[in-house]
Motif scaffolding. Structure first.
Motif, PDB file in Angstrom:
ATOM      1  N   GLN A  12      42.818  29.676 -12.730  1.00 37.62           N
ATOM      2  CA  GLN A  12      43.966  29.524 -13.614  1.00 37.62           C
ATOM      3  C   GLN A  12      45.211  29.893 -12.823  1.00 37.62           C
ATOM      4  O   GLN A  12      45.212  30.852 -12.054  1.00 37.62           O
ATOM      5  CB  GLN A  12      43.832  30.439 -14.830  1.00 37.62           C
ATOM      6  N   PHE A  13      46.268  29.139 -13.031  1.00 37.10           N
ATOM      7  CA  PHE A  13      47.485  29.334 -12.261  1.00 37.10           C
ATOM      8  C   PHE A  13      48.540  30.086 -13.059  1.00 37.10           C
ATOM      9  O   PHE A  13      48.625  29.949 -14.272  1.00 37.10           O
ATOM     10  CB  PHE A  13      48.079  27.977 -11.849  1.00 37.10           C
ATOM     11  N   ARG A  14      49.331  30.866 -12.354  1.00 34.87           N
ATOM     12  CA  ARG A  14      50.516  31.491 -12.944  1.00 34.87           C
ATOM     13  C   ARG A  14      51.598  30.427 -13.019  1.00 34.87           C
ATOM     14  O   ARG A  14      51.567  29.442 -12.289  1.00 34.87           O
ATOM     15  CB  ARG A  14      50.988  32.651 -12.071  1.00 34.87           C
ATOM     16  N   THR A  45      45.149  21.444   1.102  1.00 37.40           N
ATOM     17  CA  THR A  45      45.363  20.089   0.591  1.00 37.40           C
ATOM     18  C   THR A  45      44.910  19.976  -0.857  1.00 37.40           C
ATOM     19  O   THR A  45      45.620  19.422  -1.707  1.00 37.40           O
ATOM     20  CB  THR A  45      44.621  19.060   1.463  1.00 37.40           C
ATOM     21  N   ALA A  46      43.742  20.514  -1.169  1.00 42.79           N
ATOM     22  CA  ALA A  46      43.233  20.480  -2.546  1.00 42.79           C
ATOM     23  C   ALA A  46      44.155  21.242  -3.495  1.00 42.79           C
ATOM     24  O   ALA A  46      44.449  20.780  -4.600  1.00 42.79           O
ATOM     25  CB  ALA A  46      41.815  21.054  -2.609  1.00 42.79           C
ATOM     26  N   MET A  47      44.652  22.403  -3.047  1.00 39.62           N
ATOM     27  CA  MET A  47      45.553  23.190  -3.892  1.00 39.62           C
ATOM     28  C   MET A  47      46.885  22.477  -4.106  1.00 39.62           C
ATOM     29  O   MET A  47      47.454  22.535  -5.198  1.00 39.62           O
ATOM     30  CB  MET A  47      45.802  24.569  -3.281  1.00 39.62           C
ATOM     31  N   CYS A  52      49.806  24.143  -8.992  1.00 38.07           N
ATOM     32  CA  CYS A  52      49.896  25.580  -8.758  1.00 38.07           C
ATOM     33  C   CYS A  52      51.136  25.912  -7.922  1.00 38.07           C
ATOM     34  O   CYS A  52      51.316  25.362  -6.829  1.00 38.07           O
ATOM     35  CB  CYS A  52      48.649  26.064  -8.032  1.00 38.07           C
ATOM     36  N   PRO A  53      51.986  26.814  -8.423  1.00 35.44           N
ATOM     37  CA  PRO A  53      53.128  27.248  -7.610  1.00 35.44           C
ATOM     38  C   PRO A  53      52.644  27.942  -6.331  1.00 35.44           C
ATOM     39  O   PRO A  53      51.596  28.586  -6.323  1.00 35.44           O
ATOM     40  CB  PRO A  53      53.857  28.249  -8.509  1.00 35.44           C
ATOM     41  N   TYR A  54      53.410  27.790  -5.267  1.00 34.07           N
ATOM     42  CA  TYR A  54      53.038  28.420  -4.000  1.00 34.07           C
ATOM     43  C   TYR A  54      54.294  28.811  -3.236  1.00 34.07           C
ATOM     44  O   TYR A  54      55.391  28.374  -3.543  1.00 34.07           O
ATOM     45  CB  TYR A  54      52.171  27.479  -3.156  1.00 34.07           C
ATOM     46  N   SER A  55      54.089  29.640  -2.242  1.00 35.38           N
ATOM     47  CA  SER A  55      55.180  30.001  -1.335  1.00 35.38           C
ATOM     48  C   SER A  55      54.646  29.986   0.089  1.00 35.38           C
ATOM     49  O   SER A  55      53.438  30.033   0.310  1.00 35.38           O
ATOM     50  CB  SER A  55      55.767  31.368  -1.695  1.00 35.38           C
ATOM     51  N   LEU A  56      55.562  29.918   1.034  1.00 33.94           N
ATOM     52  CA  LEU A  56      55.196  29.938   2.446  1.00 33.94           C
ATOM     53  C   LEU A  56      55.047  31.370   2.915  1.00 33.94           C
ATOM     54  O   LEU A  56      55.685  32.274   2.385  1.00 33.94           O
ATOM     55  CB  LEU A  56      56.278  29.244   3.278  1.00 33.94           C
ATOM     56  N   TYR A  66      50.725  30.801   0.049  1.00 31.02           N
ATOM     57  CA  TYR A  66      50.410  31.822  -0.935  1.00 31.02           C
ATOM     58  C   TYR A  66      50.488  31.182  -2.315  1.00 31.02           C
ATOM     59  O   TYR A  66      51.528  30.663  -2.699  1.00 31.02           O
ATOM     60  CB  TYR A  66      51.375  32.999  -0.798  1.00 31.02           C
ATOM     61  N   PHE A  67      49.357  31.202  -3.024  1.00 35.61           N
ATOM     62  CA  PHE A  67      49.254  30.509  -4.299  1.00 35.61           C
ATOM     63  C   PHE A  67      49.292  31.489  -5.467  1.00 35.61           C
ATOM     64  O   PHE A  67      48.737  32.579  -5.397  1.00 35.61           O
ATOM     65  CB  PHE A  67      47.966  29.690  -4.346  1.00 35.61           C
TER      66      PHE A  67
END
Length: 85
Positions: A12-14, A45-47, A52-56, A66-67
Motif C-alpha cells: 500500500q502506498f502513502r 521499473t515495476a514501481m 507510488c510517490p518516490y524521491s531520489l 525511495y518509495f
C-alpha cells in the motif's frame, strides 16, 4: 507472478513523498515472497509503473529510489513470510 503484480497485490502506498524505503531494501522483501532474484533495476521499473510517490537518493551516484510505502503493508508481508515458515 510478475514483480508489478506482486507489488500491486501486497503493498500500500502513502499519498505523500518522503524518504521512505529504498528500492534495494524493498526488492529483497519482494524476493523473499517470490523465492526468485529480482534486479534492483527491474524492481524500480515495476514501481515506476505504479502511482507510488518516490524521491531520489541524496547521495551522488546512489542508484536507489525511495518509495512511499505504508509501513503497515510491509509489516503484514513480514508476518506473512514468517507464518510460511
Amino acid at each position: 507472478l510478475s514483480a508489478y503484480d506482486y507489488i500491486m497485490d501486497n503493498l500500500q502506498f502513502r499519498k505523500t513523498k518522503y524518504d521512505g524505503f529504498n528500492s534495494y531494501y524493498l526488492k529483497h522483501i519482494i524476493e523473499s515472497g517470490q523465492d526468485r532474484y529480482i534486479s534492483n533495476g527491474k524492481f524500480i521499473t515495476a514501481m515506476l509503473m505504479t502511482d507510488c510517490p518516490y524521491s531520489l537518493g541524496k547521495q551522488i551516484g546512489n542508484p536507489n529510489l525511495y518509495f512511499a510505502i505504508k509501513k503497515k503493508s510491509l509489516d503484514n508481508l513480514f508476518k506473512y513470510f514468517k507464518d510460511l515458515g
